[in-house]
Design an enzyme around this catalytic site. Sequence first.
Site, PDB file in Angstrom:
ATOM      1  N   GLN A  30      12.924 -19.070  12.520  1.00 52.94           N
ATOM      2  CA  GLN A  30      13.584 -20.035  11.639  1.00 52.94           C
ATOM      3  C   GLN A  30      12.848 -21.373  11.569  1.00 52.94           C
ATOM      4  OE1 GLN A  30      17.609 -20.924  12.844  1.00 52.94           O
ATOM      5  NE2 GLN A  30      18.123 -21.997  10.974  1.00 52.94           N
ATOM      6  N   TYR A  57      12.553 -11.121  20.169  1.00 55.31           N
ATOM      7  CA  TYR A  57      12.804 -12.297  19.330  1.00 55.31           C
ATOM      8  C   TYR A  57      11.588 -12.605  18.457  1.00 55.31           C
ATOM      9  CZ  TYR A  57      16.893 -13.318  22.309  1.00 55.31           C
ATOM     10  OH  TYR A  57      18.090 -13.257  22.995  1.00 55.31           O
ATOM     11  N   SER A 211      25.729 -17.378  22.567  1.00 59.89           N
ATOM     12  CA  SER A 211      26.568 -17.609  21.393  1.00 59.89           C
ATOM     13  C   SER A 211      27.863 -18.370  21.705  1.00 59.89           C
ATOM     14  CB  SER A 211      26.896 -16.286  20.688  1.00 59.89           C
ATOM     15  OG  SER A 211      27.292 -16.516  19.344  1.00 59.89           O
TER      16      SER A 211
END
Length: 338
Positions: A30, A57, A211
């Site tokens: 990202q 990842y 998370s």
Amino acid sequence: MTSMEYRYLGKSGLMVSCLSLGGWVTYGGQVSPEVAQMCMKAAYDNGINFFDTAEVYSGGQCEIDMGVAIRKFGWKRSDLVISTKLFWGGKGPNDRGLSRKHIVEGTDASLKRLQLDYVDLLYAHRPDPDTPMEEIVRAFNFVIEQGKAFYWGTSEWSGQQICEAHAVAQRLNLIAPLMEQPQYNMFHRDRVEKEYLPLYKNFGMGATTWSPLASGLLSGKYNDGIPPDSRLAIEDNAVMKRLRESLESEDGRVKIQKVAQLGHLAQQLGCTTAQLSLAWCLKNPNLSSVITGASRPSQIEENVKALQVVPLLTEEVMEAIEGVLMNRPVLDYNFRSS
């Protein structure tokens, strides 16, 4: 600057910052390597010593970017706790799963990308029903004996699978898994608060959870739709696609209403909804570290302020939160962790 708190990783003598920085979705994908470096520096400057990544990842790019940052800033290796996770290492038939071959070769490949001689923590990223538990336990022990990792653990394993690994380790006089990396947040609680309770007590298991903001939902940023620069706006990520779809469901709409209510509680405490959500996780005494994500350094500064919110979470406030969530796990045995 907020003073960082350090906790023991389970029953071990290793101390990890109670907030840590993970690279899932963000680093190698990202954001640019330069932004990843600045995020890691902001984390380090705020007392975070635990950085988490995985071979899967961004196809290994996350490990590369993190490794470059560690070398660039010249940090003392003993000041850092670096973890990576093995399961999805590539497309070949032996590049995935937890065979001895993949655990050994996958560790070597991760260390090469990270430009490190060892990682502190090495996780089995998922359970592997196709590989015998004895093979898995022996392989992680082999990697530890080689000095390529100090501790091994699991991620998203069931309590039963973790118990099986401990039984094998005890029978063979080998090192058992020390820590679990499960999802944990206000909307996802049962495993950490119920299923794992005997494991904290019986095995001294540590939990390094991921998370904490439910992929940003608990930050409140999705209350009025999906911002274009957010994780959920990422098109080519299957997990984010599923989360986007879940937000549009009836359950998703109810959760957004609850986040708005939590926002009012946060306002009364003088903090953000994200800080309240992180502080709520940190109140759990069985958590060693809460893994956070950040796509810009300012997010890390904001996340660390959650430490100031923890003392504000009195019993009364915690009950008010439960009144909003209405999802407290029901314990089916009279067991409390000590």
